[in-house]
Scaffold this active site. Sequence first.
Site, PDB file in Angstrom:
ATOM      1  N   ASP A  52      -5.842  17.498   6.110  1.00 31.12           N
ATOM      2  CA  ASP A  52      -5.676  17.736   5.394  1.00 31.12           C
ATOM      3  C   ASP A  52      -4.960  18.339   4.811  1.00 31.12           C
ATOM      4  OD1 ASP A  52      -5.516  14.599   4.577  1.00 31.12           O
ATOM      5  OD2 ASP A  52      -8.087  14.898   4.418  1.00 31.12           O
TER       6      ASP A  52
ATOM      7  N   HIS B 298     -15.766  19.540   7.998  1.00 27.90           N
ATOM      8  CA  HIS B 298     -15.563  18.375   7.714  1.00 27.90           C
ATOM      9  C   HIS B 298     -16.685  17.660   8.399  1.00 27.90           C
ATOM     10  CE1 HIS B 298     -14.184  14.988  10.739  1.00 27.90           C
ATOM     11  NE2 HIS B 298     -13.562  15.107   9.932  1.00 27.90           N
TER      12      HIS B 298
HETATM   13  N1  ACO Z   1     -16.485  24.003   0.200  1.00 31.55           N
HETATM   14  C1  ACO Z   1     -16.766  25.337  -0.042  1.00 31.55           C
HETATM   15  N2  ACO Z   1     -18.506  24.158   0.481  1.00 31.55           N
HETATM   16  C2  ACO Z   1     -17.999  23.926   1.283  1.00 31.55           C
HETATM   17  C3  ACO Z   1     -17.072  22.731   1.442  1.00 31.55           C
HETATM   18  C4  ACO Z   1     -15.720  22.747   1.103  1.00 31.55           C
HETATM   19  N3  ACO Z   1     -14.421  22.130   1.278  1.00 31.55           N
HETATM   20  N4  ACO Z   1     -17.286  21.444   2.019  1.00 31.55           N
HETATM   21  C5  ACO Z   1     -18.932  21.644   2.663  1.00 31.55           C
HETATM   22  N5  ACO Z   1     -19.864  23.585   1.861  1.00 31.55           N
HETATM   23  C6  ACO Z   1     -20.760  23.627   2.086  1.00 31.55           C
HETATM   24  C7  ACO Z   1     -21.620  22.978   1.251  1.00 31.55           C
HETATM   25  O1  ACO Z   1     -21.547  23.314   0.186  1.00 31.55           O
HETATM   26  C8  ACO Z   1     -22.925  22.913   2.579  1.00 31.55           C
HETATM   27  O2  ACO Z   1     -23.400  23.839   1.167  1.00 31.55           O
HETATM   28  P1  ACO Z   1     -24.974  24.587   1.326  1.00 31.55           P
HETATM   29  O3  ACO Z   1     -25.379  24.362   2.594  1.00 31.55           O
HETATM   30  O4  ACO Z   1     -25.758  25.926   0.570  1.00 31.55           O
HETATM   31  O5  ACO Z   1     -25.244  23.347   0.664  1.00 31.55           O
HETATM   32  C9  ACO Z   1     -22.463  23.386   3.308  1.00 31.55           C
HETATM   33  O6  ACO Z   1     -20.849  23.764   2.926  1.00 31.55           O
HETATM   34  C10 ACO Z   1     -22.431  21.726   3.590  1.00 31.55           C
HETATM   35  O7  ACO Z   1     -21.764  20.621   3.372  1.00 31.55           O
HETATM   36  P2  ACO Z   1     -21.788  19.290   3.406  1.00 31.55           P
HETATM   37  O8  ACO Z   1     -21.345  18.512   1.652  1.00 31.55           O
HETATM   38  O9  ACO Z   1     -23.325  18.842   3.325  1.00 31.55           O
HETATM   39  O10 ACO Z   1     -20.900  19.113   4.224  1.00 31.55           O
HETATM   40  P3  ACO Z   1     -20.711  17.303   4.886  1.00 31.55           P
HETATM   41  O11 ACO Z   1     -20.416  16.722   6.579  1.00 31.55           O
HETATM   42  O12 ACO Z   1     -21.816  16.125   3.631  1.00 31.55           O
HETATM   43  O13 ACO Z   1     -19.415  17.292   3.912  1.00 31.55           O
HETATM   44  C11 ACO Z   1     -16.481  16.848   3.909  1.00 31.55           C
HETATM   45  C12 ACO Z   1     -18.321  16.901   4.710  1.00 31.55           C
HETATM   46  C13 ACO Z   1     -17.316  16.344   2.803  1.00 31.55           C
HETATM   47  C14 ACO Z   1     -15.427  16.777   4.221  1.00 31.55           C
HETATM   48  C15 ACO Z   1     -16.875  18.757   2.798  1.00 31.55           C
HETATM   49  O14 ACO Z   1     -17.461  19.698   3.361  1.00 31.55           O
HETATM   50  C16 ACO Z   1     -15.815  18.271   1.875  1.00 31.55           C
HETATM   51  O15 ACO Z   1     -16.566  18.330   0.780  1.00 31.55           O
HETATM   52  N6  ACO Z   1     -14.809  18.966   1.898  1.00 31.55           N
HETATM   53  C17 ACO Z   1     -14.012  19.018   1.207  1.00 31.55           C
HETATM   54  C18 ACO Z   1     -12.751  17.824   1.448  1.00 31.55           C
HETATM   55  C19 ACO Z   1     -11.863  17.307   1.682  1.00 31.55           C
HETATM   56  O16 ACO Z   1     -11.567  18.610   2.806  1.00 31.55           O
HETATM   57  N7  ACO Z   1     -12.554  16.354   3.032  1.00 31.55           N
HETATM   58  C20 ACO Z   1     -11.457  16.036   3.860  1.00 31.55           C
HETATM   59  C21 ACO Z   1     -12.064  15.285   5.182  1.00 31.55           C
HETATM   60  S1  ACO Z   1     -11.118  15.683   6.611  1.00 31.55           S
HETATM   61  C22 ACO Z   1     -10.342  13.713   6.011  1.00 31.55           C
HETATM   62  O17 ACO Z   1     -11.666  12.892   5.663  1.00 31.55           O
HETATM   63  C23 ACO Z   1      -9.126  13.379   6.135  1.00 31.55           C
END
Ligand code: ACO
Length: 434
Positions: A369, A311
């Site tokens: 979720d 998140h």
């Molecule tokens: N699975 C694997 N790796 C992940 C995940 C994940 N779900 N989420 C983040 N990471 C990793 C990224 O690859 C990144 O790694 P790095 O530092 O080696 O490059 C690091 O964690 C940071 O991730 P970001 O994408 O920079 O984090 P951001 O804050 O931009 O994204 C998000 C947040 C979009 C929610 C992300 O965690 C994601 O895509 N999760 C899966 C989708 C999801 O469950 N979304 C629901 C969110 S809650 C809602 O809207 C109700």
Amino acid sequence: MSGKDPNSITITVEGSNRSASLPVLSGTIGPSVVDIRKLYNQLGMFTYDPGYGGTAACESKITYIDGDAGILLYRGYPIEQLAEQSTFLETAHLLLNGELPNEMQKHEFEMGVMRHTMVHEQLRQFYNGFRRDAHPMALMCGVAGALSAFYHDSLDINDPESRRINAFRLIAKMPTIAAWAHKYNIGQPFMYPRNDLDYAANFLYMFHAVPAETYHSNPVLARAMDLILILHADHEQNASTSTVRLAGSTGANPFACIAAGIASLWGPAHGGANEAVLKMLGEIGHKDNIPDFIAKVKDKHSHARLMGFGHRVYKNYDPRAKIMQRTCHEVLAELGIKDDPLLDLAVELEHIALHDPYFVERKLYPNVDFYSGIILKAMGFPTSMFTAIFAVARTVGWVSQWREMIEDPEVRIGRPRQLYTGPTQRDYVPIDRR
Ligand code: ACO
């Protein structure tokens, strides 16, 4: 601006005598913010923050999140207490009006919502314009946006009474619009709302009932539905809420703004994640396949993500996910589902991820979720409806935030700037010389 008297910080451009003094503003809780509104005037520079991770785009009194501590407050009340003791409509009153209602206010608010649950009969015809297999979110974007064609009497956003009545209309009609999207998908007759049922029970009725049979409302499932709606009602300046605010800052009517919010919510990185979680669990299929899946998620080239994990704000367990996990067990017990392979898989996946250094180092925890899809599936919703249900709940947050924005004397049209990296000025080249 609220809060204590601001301090200020000074930014100095290295190697020059240019500097800017910027006020620091404090909220009631949470980090202070640097007010950069005069930065361009003072230094001729903008700030750069793609994804707005370090930017407060507005002042708000509605929802507070402490992502490190895993705290979520609606108007100051912890989400756990509201989930335990409140109802969705009472929470809606709280989010919209700032306070929990007394007995009479609660009754009036519920009446206000429930008497607007029907949609204009002409709006029914809109569904026929869609393919039968249209995604419910596609239907909802279109039909919710089309509401603005039906309420010409209340499109003046500067009129408080119009804003009040449209809040009721949007909150009341969204379950009808969502349930009908499903009925259209499966070719069953649309069920008109029943105002003798409460908000969540009425939604379940419009979704599950058919005219040929008597419908029996299940109070445990209706309560679980209500709880899911409470947990999804608002979440500060997330992508869809920011979309609603940005659209609303132009003076667009609230129906158009909420349609924009629905579109934004649809993406798998946001509200679409609940649907994506179930797809992911289906693809993994068996516990034995978890290690391969985890390895894929960790591989940067695969673009795979563990859906329902991570998140932007929470760097701790999402408090909503904890409540969801508990509710998940309750719903499955009520439905007599002793062993749900998807739940078993989710629990195992969560356990492995929470102990894997990749997730631990990045502070990736289950979000709301991760378990909601399992509950909704058990309650008979197809995966395509999951995000639509999220949209029903979040409408309350969108409308509250939209109203707060319109009533904020400091609001201006939302208009970010950019770091331009394209070509510098050049002369047009006639086609025979390209
Ligand atoms: N699975 C694997 N790796 C992940 C995940 C994940 N779900 N989420 C983040 N990471 C990793 C990224 O690859 C990144 O790694 P790095 O530092 O080696 O490059 C690091 O964690 C940071 O991730 P970001 O994408 O920079 O984090 P951001 O804050 O931009 O994204 C998000 C947040 C979009 C929610 C992300 O965690 C994601 O895509 N999760 C899966 C989708 C999801 O469950 N979304 C629901 C969110 S809650 C809602 O809207 C109700």
